[in-house]
Scaffold this motif. Structure first.
Motif, PDB file in Angstrom:
ATOM      1  N   ALA A  45       0.835  -1.203   0.000  1.00  0.00           N
ATOM      2  CA  ALA A  45       0.000   0.000   0.000  1.00  0.00           C
ATOM      3  C   ALA A  45       0.869   1.253   0.000  1.00  0.00           C
ATOM      4  O   ALA A  45       0.587   2.231  -0.715  1.00  0.00           O
ATOM      5  CB  ALA A  45      -0.936  -0.013   1.206  1.00  0.00           C
ATOM      6  N   ASP A  46       1.919   1.232   0.787  1.00  0.00           N
ATOM      7  CA  ASP A  46       2.836   2.372   0.829  1.00  0.00           C
ATOM      8  C   ASP A  46       3.551   2.551  -0.516  1.00  0.00           C
ATOM      9  O   ASP A  46       3.715   3.685  -0.994  1.00  0.00           O
ATOM     10  CB  ASP A  46       3.877   2.177   1.934  1.00  0.00           C
ATOM     11  CG  ASP A  46       3.257   2.246   3.327  1.00  0.00           C
ATOM     12  OD1 ASP A  46       2.131   2.776   3.445  1.00  0.00           O
ATOM     13  OD2 ASP A  46       3.892   1.757   4.289  1.00  0.00           O
ATOM     14  N   GLU A  47       3.963   1.445  -1.128  1.00  0.00           N
ATOM     15  CA  GLU A  47       4.668   1.515  -2.413  1.00  0.00           C
ATOM     16  C   GLU A  47       3.785   2.141  -3.490  1.00  0.00           C
ATOM     17  O   GLU A  47       4.244   2.950  -4.302  1.00  0.00           O
ATOM     18  CB  GLU A  47       5.094   0.113  -2.870  1.00  0.00           C
ATOM     19  CG  GLU A  47       6.246  -0.486  -2.097  1.00  0.00           C
ATOM     20  CD  GLU A  47       7.588   0.089  -2.526  1.00  0.00           C
ATOM     21  OE1 GLU A  47       7.603   0.901  -3.475  1.00  0.00           O
ATOM     22  OE2 GLU A  47       8.602  -0.273  -1.913  1.00  0.00           O
ATOM     23  N   PHE A  48       2.504   1.771  -3.499  1.00  0.00           N
ATOM     24  CA  PHE A  48       1.589   2.236  -4.540  1.00  0.00           C
ATOM     25  C   PHE A  48       0.779   3.461  -4.124  1.00  0.00           C
ATOM     26  O   PHE A  48      -0.018   3.973  -4.908  1.00  0.00           O
ATOM     27  CB  PHE A  48       0.633   1.114  -4.944  1.00  0.00           C
ATOM     28  CG  PHE A  48       1.279   0.019  -5.742  1.00  0.00           C
ATOM     29  CD1 PHE A  48       1.599   0.215  -7.074  1.00  0.00           C
ATOM     30  CD2 PHE A  48       1.572  -1.199  -5.160  1.00  0.00           C
ATOM     31  CE1 PHE A  48       2.190  -0.791  -7.820  1.00  0.00           C
ATOM     32  CE2 PHE A  48       2.167  -2.209  -5.898  1.00  0.00           C
ATOM     33  CZ  PHE A  48       2.480  -2.010  -7.227  1.00  0.00           C
ATOM     34  N   SER A  49       0.948   3.893  -2.883  1.00  0.00           N
ATOM     35  CA  SER A  49       0.205   5.049  -2.355  1.00  0.00           C
ATOM     36  C   SER A  49      -1.305   4.840  -2.469  1.00  0.00           C
ATOM     37  O   SER A  49      -2.056   5.700  -2.955  1.00  0.00           O
ATOM     38  CB  SER A  49       0.620   6.344  -3.087  1.00  0.00           C
ATOM     39  OG  SER A  49       1.993   6.588  -2.917  1.00  0.00           O
ATOM     40  N   VAL A  50      -1.736   3.664  -2.048  1.00  0.00           N
ATOM     41  CA  VAL A  50      -3.164   3.334  -2.037  1.00  0.00           C
ATOM     42  C   VAL A  50      -3.499   2.743  -0.678  1.00  0.00           C
ATOM     43  O   VAL A  50      -2.628   2.512   0.158  1.00  0.00           O
ATOM     44  CB  VAL A  50      -3.528   2.321  -3.151  1.00  0.00           C
ATOM     45  CG1 VAL A  50      -3.292   2.919  -4.528  1.00  0.00           C
ATOM     46  CG2 VAL A  50      -2.758   1.019  -2.985  1.00  0.00           C
TER      47      VAL A  50
END
Length: 238
Positions: A45-50
């Motif tokens: 989630a952090d990697e994709f900002s979702v």
């Protein structure tokens, strides 16, 4: 294993599907030893900002594709798709499209006579020993119908494997549910078990002789007669 967000370009349309697609591309383009653990939902989630919910939906989609499996308390792991998953899909398609047994046996003959012919040239002593064990199990009259049909199918998969073409083995395995249904009908036909044992023995004998033409003929003979047994079974049900 390092997954970085710059490897991906994700729009906001069908976000979880696009993330699943990018993760699939990444999985397929890398070599993994065994079932390697994916980063946590929060890390993804952090990697994709979702949100984690979006990642969770993406992982569900990857699971449906056979690329990921979830383990309670430990996370998600990369896994190899199983032919049996596709077998379920094919059996539903056969049922919904009303594909009859003649068409099924046509496919079996195309695939398995070719496999048997190729296997006769390259089969190893170890592979012949495996088939011998499966044949001996088929000769056991006390095994259940489920065991018999599974053993029968395993014999055919062993031949495809012995042919030395991994894709051919996969194609036979993906037809498992459809093939097993036909095998079971043959089991319940009078004389069907004895006939199957005899014709499997003929196939194995041809493979032991490393005679491609003989092996091809033995497999064709087996499948053609098996189709007649299925026809007999179905006519008796009408």
């Amino acid at each position: 294993m390092k997954l970085t967000v710059e490897d991906f370009s994700v729009s906001r349309v069908n976000l979880y599907e696009q993330i699943a697609d990018r993760l699939e591309d990444w999985i397929l383009s890398n070599s993994f030893e065994g079932k390697e653990k994916l980063p946590s939902e929060q890390a993804l989630a952090d990697e994709f900002s979702v949100s984690r919910n979006v990642i969770r939906e993406a992982l569900k989609l990857l699971k449906a594709r056979g690329l990921v499996e979830s383990r309670n308390g430990t996370g998600s792991y990369i896994t190899k798709p199983e032919a049996t998953n596709l077998s379920d899909v094919i059996s539903r398609m056969v049922a919904m499209d009303n594909i009859n047994y003649e068409a099924i046996y046509e496919v079996r003959i195309i695939l398995e006579t070719a496999a048997c012919r190729k296997a006769a040239s390259v089969v190893t002593p170890e592979q012949l020993a495996e088939m011998e064990q499966l044949l001996e199990k088929l000769k056991n009259r006390s095994i259940s119908v489920k065991e018999r049909r599974e053993t029968d199918f395993a014999f055919h998969v062993a031949i495809a494997r012995a042919a030395g073409n991994p894709l051919l083995e996969i194609l036979v395995q993906t037809m498992k549910n459809v093939f097993i249904e036909m095998i079971e009908k043959g089991i319940f036909t009078e004389g069907g078990i004895d006939d199957a044992i005899m014709r499997h023995a003929n196939i194995l004998n041809a493979l032991k002789k490393h005679d491609p033409a003989m092996a091809e003929d033995a497999m064709y003979d087996h499948l053609a007669f098996s189709a007649k047994n299925v026809e007999k079974y179905l006519s008796g049900k009408q």
